[in-house]
Design a protein around this motif. Structure first.
Motif, short mmCIF file in Angstrom:
data_model
loop_
_atom_site.label_atom_id
_atom_site.label_comp_id
_atom_site.label_asym_id
_atom_site.label_seq_id
_atom_site.Cartn_x
_atom_site.Cartn_y
_atom_site.Cartn_z
N ARG A 224 62.95 55.45 62.34
CA ARG A 224 62.97 56.77 61.70
C ARG A 224 61.93 56.79 60.60
O ARG A 224 61.83 55.85 59.81
N MET A 225 61.15 57.87 60.55
CA MET A 225 60.04 57.94 59.60
C MET A 225 59.85 59.38 59.13
O MET A 225 60.32 60.32 59.76
N ARG A 226 59.14 59.53 58.01
CA ARG A 226 58.76 60.85 57.48
C ARG A 226 57.25 60.87 57.36
O ARG A 226 56.65 59.97 56.77
N LEU A 227 56.63 61.92 57.88
CA LEU A 227 55.18 61.99 57.93
C LEU A 227 54.73 63.44 57.97
O LEU A 227 55.54 64.36 58.13
N ALA A 228 53.41 63.63 57.86
CA ALA A 228 52.84 64.97 57.91
C ALA A 228 52.96 65.55 59.31
O ALA A 228 52.94 64.81 60.29
N PRO A 229 53.09 66.88 59.44
CA PRO A 229 53.26 67.48 60.77
C PRO A 229 52.12 67.16 61.73
O PRO A 229 52.36 67.02 62.94
N ALA A 230 50.89 67.01 61.23
CA ALA A 230 49.75 66.78 62.12
C ALA A 230 49.80 65.43 62.81
O ALA A 230 49.14 65.24 63.84
N SER A 231 50.56 64.49 62.29
CA SER A 231 50.59 63.13 62.85
C SER A 231 51.78 62.89 63.76
O SER A 231 51.92 61.78 64.29
N VAL A 232 52.64 63.87 63.94
CA VAL A 232 53.84 63.67 64.75
C VAL A 232 53.48 63.40 66.20
O VAL A 232 53.98 62.44 66.83
N GLU A 233 52.59 64.21 66.75
CA GLU A 233 52.26 64.07 68.17
C GLU A 233 51.56 62.75 68.47
O GLU A 233 51.76 62.17 69.55
N SER A 234 50.75 62.26 67.55
CA SER A 234 50.08 60.98 67.79
C SER A 234 51.07 59.83 67.84
O SER A 234 50.94 58.92 68.69
N ILE A 235 52.10 59.87 67.01
CA ILE A 235 53.13 58.83 67.05
C ILE A 235 53.95 58.95 68.33
O ILE A 235 54.28 57.93 68.97
N VAL A 236 54.25 60.18 68.74
CA VAL A 236 55.01 60.38 69.98
C VAL A 236 54.19 59.90 71.18
O VAL A 236 54.73 59.29 72.12
N THR A 237 52.90 60.17 71.17
CA THR A 237 52.03 59.71 72.26
C THR A 237 52.01 58.19 72.34
O THR A 237 52.07 57.61 73.44
N LEU A 238 51.95 57.53 71.19
CA LEU A 238 51.98 56.07 71.18
C LEU A 238 53.31 55.55 71.71
O LEU A 238 53.35 54.59 72.50
N ALA A 239 54.42 56.19 71.33
CA ALA A 239 55.74 55.73 71.77
C ALA A 239 55.93 55.91 73.27
O ALA A 239 56.61 55.10 73.92
N SER A 240 55.33 56.95 73.84
CA SER A 240 55.54 57.25 75.26
C SER A 240 54.47 56.63 76.16
O SER A 240 54.46 56.91 77.37
N SER B 281 48.42 60.75 56.48
CA SER B 281 49.61 61.59 56.58
C SER B 281 50.74 61.13 55.68
O SER B 281 51.78 61.77 55.63
N GLY B 282 50.53 60.03 54.97
CA GLY B 282 51.59 59.53 54.09
C GLY B 282 52.83 59.12 54.85
O GLY B 282 53.94 59.31 54.36
N CYS B 283 52.65 58.56 56.05
CA CYS B 283 53.79 58.18 56.88
C CYS B 283 54.59 57.07 56.19
O CYS B 283 54.03 56.08 55.72
N THR B 284 55.89 57.25 56.16
CA THR B 284 56.79 56.30 55.52
C THR B 284 57.92 55.94 56.47
O THR B 284 58.61 56.84 56.98
N VAL B 285 58.09 54.66 56.75
CA VAL B 285 59.18 54.20 57.61
C VAL B 285 60.46 54.17 56.78
O VAL B 285 60.56 53.47 55.78
N LEU B 286 61.45 54.93 57.21
CA LEU B 286 62.73 55.00 56.50
C LEU B 286 63.75 54.01 57.05
O LEU B 286 64.58 53.51 56.29
N ASP B 287 63.69 53.76 58.35
CA ASP B 287 64.66 52.84 58.96
C ASP B 287 64.11 52.35 60.29
O ASP B 287 63.54 53.14 61.06
N VAL B 288 64.27 51.06 60.56
CA VAL B 288 63.86 50.48 61.83
C VAL B 288 64.86 49.40 62.21
O VAL B 288 65.29 48.62 61.36
N LEU C 30 60.61 64.89 59.60
CA LEU C 30 61.41 63.70 59.88
C LEU C 30 61.37 63.43 61.38
O LEU C 30 61.72 64.30 62.19
N LEU C 31 60.94 62.22 61.76
CA LEU C 31 60.79 61.85 63.17
C LEU C 31 61.65 60.63 63.45
O LEU C 31 61.50 59.60 62.79
N GLU D 45 54.60 48.23 67.28
CA GLU D 45 53.37 49.03 67.27
C GLU D 45 53.59 50.37 66.55
O GLU D 45 52.73 50.82 65.79
N ILE D 46 54.72 51.00 66.80
CA ILE D 46 55.01 52.27 66.13
C ILE D 46 55.15 52.06 64.61
O ILE D 46 54.62 52.85 63.81
N GLU D 47 55.83 51.01 64.23
CA GLU D 47 55.98 50.73 62.80
C GLU D 47 54.64 50.45 62.15
O GLU D 47 54.35 50.95 61.04
#
Length: 288
Positions: A114-130, A93-100, A212-213, A82-84
């Motif tokens: 591990r992914m690289r994305l815009a700062p505004a989208s970090v919390e939404s990905i963290v919310t999904l993961a948690s 946000s131009g999110c790019t998966v670097l490693d999974v 980098l997240l 789901e996170i990927e």
């Protein structure tokens, strides 16, 4: 004509020396951490503008987040997918998966993405993961790239100025063929450095504009303890341990057999030698 060519060659030499001296002076000043003295008025303006300078400095920070999330065994592989998928679908946000990666040891899964994305989208990905899970650790670090950014911009400006002046020299009608070849080589070298510096600047801006997240997914500690069973582990790995023991014995025999070819005949000859010595001693005693 000779005077014009000599003047042109002298100007070219001055430009090259200016570029070399400017580059060395910039590096020496930046390496020593010294600044040029400022007049009193300029210093006053700099002091008055201190808060905006701090704000501009924060704009050169590259952020990196490391998050660890604990969840149930059945949920972990699904959540990783789901996170990927969420990262790949986040075009804004131009999110790019670097490693999974997904591992499973003794039926205990764990995952990492591990992914690289815009700062505004970090919390939404963290919310999904948690979601339906527990965040056990979160670490955020920032690297200040102000110095490499300023150094890259300074070198790029210097090389661009050098390229523009070389281009102006090539437009001269009085330039000789030898001078034209030399200027062309120098221009190609300068353009190569400009391209390299432009790529370096783009990479620095990408590190600053995106974050980098890294999210590590694992099971709660209680599941590791509950699954641990020395008896069941011994039974589970009995076949593997037995094969390894047999392999060790075979390797030992493979090393020992060549030595037996030498040791056994040697022992036989040594036994014959002692018997011969014993018979000689017995004969001497009988004759005495």
């Amino acid at each position: 004509m000779d005077q014009k060519n000599a003047k042109l060659g002298f100007q070219l030499l001055v430009i090259g020396a200016f570029a070399a001296i400017s580059g060395c002076s910039d590096k020496n000043v930046s390496g020593m951490g010294l600044a040029q003295p400022m007049p009193a008025e300029t210093a006053a303006v700099a002091v008055a503008a201190a808060p905006p300078a701090r704000a501009a400095r924060s704009a050169t920070l590259a952020y990196e987040h490391n998050i660890t999330v604990e969840m149930d065994k059945e949920l972990l592989p699904t959540r990783l997918r789901e996170i990927e998928s969420a990262c790949n679908a986040d075009q804004a946000s131009g999110c790019t998966v670097l490693d999974v990666s997904l591992q499973s040891h003794q039926d205990l899964p764990s995952g990492n993405i591990r992914m690289r994305l815009a700062p505004a989208s970090v919390e939404s990905i963290v919310t999904l993961a948690s979601k339906d899970a527990k965040v056990t650790s979160r670490n955020t670090r920032a690297e200040d790239l102000a110095e490499p950014v300023a150094d890259t911009e300074r070198q790029l400006a210097l090389m661009t100025l050098h390229r523009d002046r070389l281009t102006e020299f090539m437009k001269s009608k009085d330039i000789k063929i030898e001078q034209l070849i030399a200027v062309s080589k120098e221009l190609a070298s300068v353009q190569s450095q400009i391209d390299s510096l432009s790529t370096q600047r783009a990479n620095l801006r990408r590190r600053i504009d995106t974050e980098l997240l890294t999210i590590s997914l694992s099971l709660p500690q209680r599941e590791y303890v509950a699954d641990a069973s020395p008896v069941m582990d011994a039974i589970r790995y009995f076949g593997n341990d037995f094969r390894q023991a047999v392999g060790t014995v075979i390797r030992f025999l493979a090393v020992l057999l060549p030595w037996l070819v030498i040791i056994l005949p040697g022992l036989f000859l040594l036994r014959l030698f002692w018997r011969w010595i014993g018979r000689r001693l017995a004969r001497r005693e009988q004759t005495a």
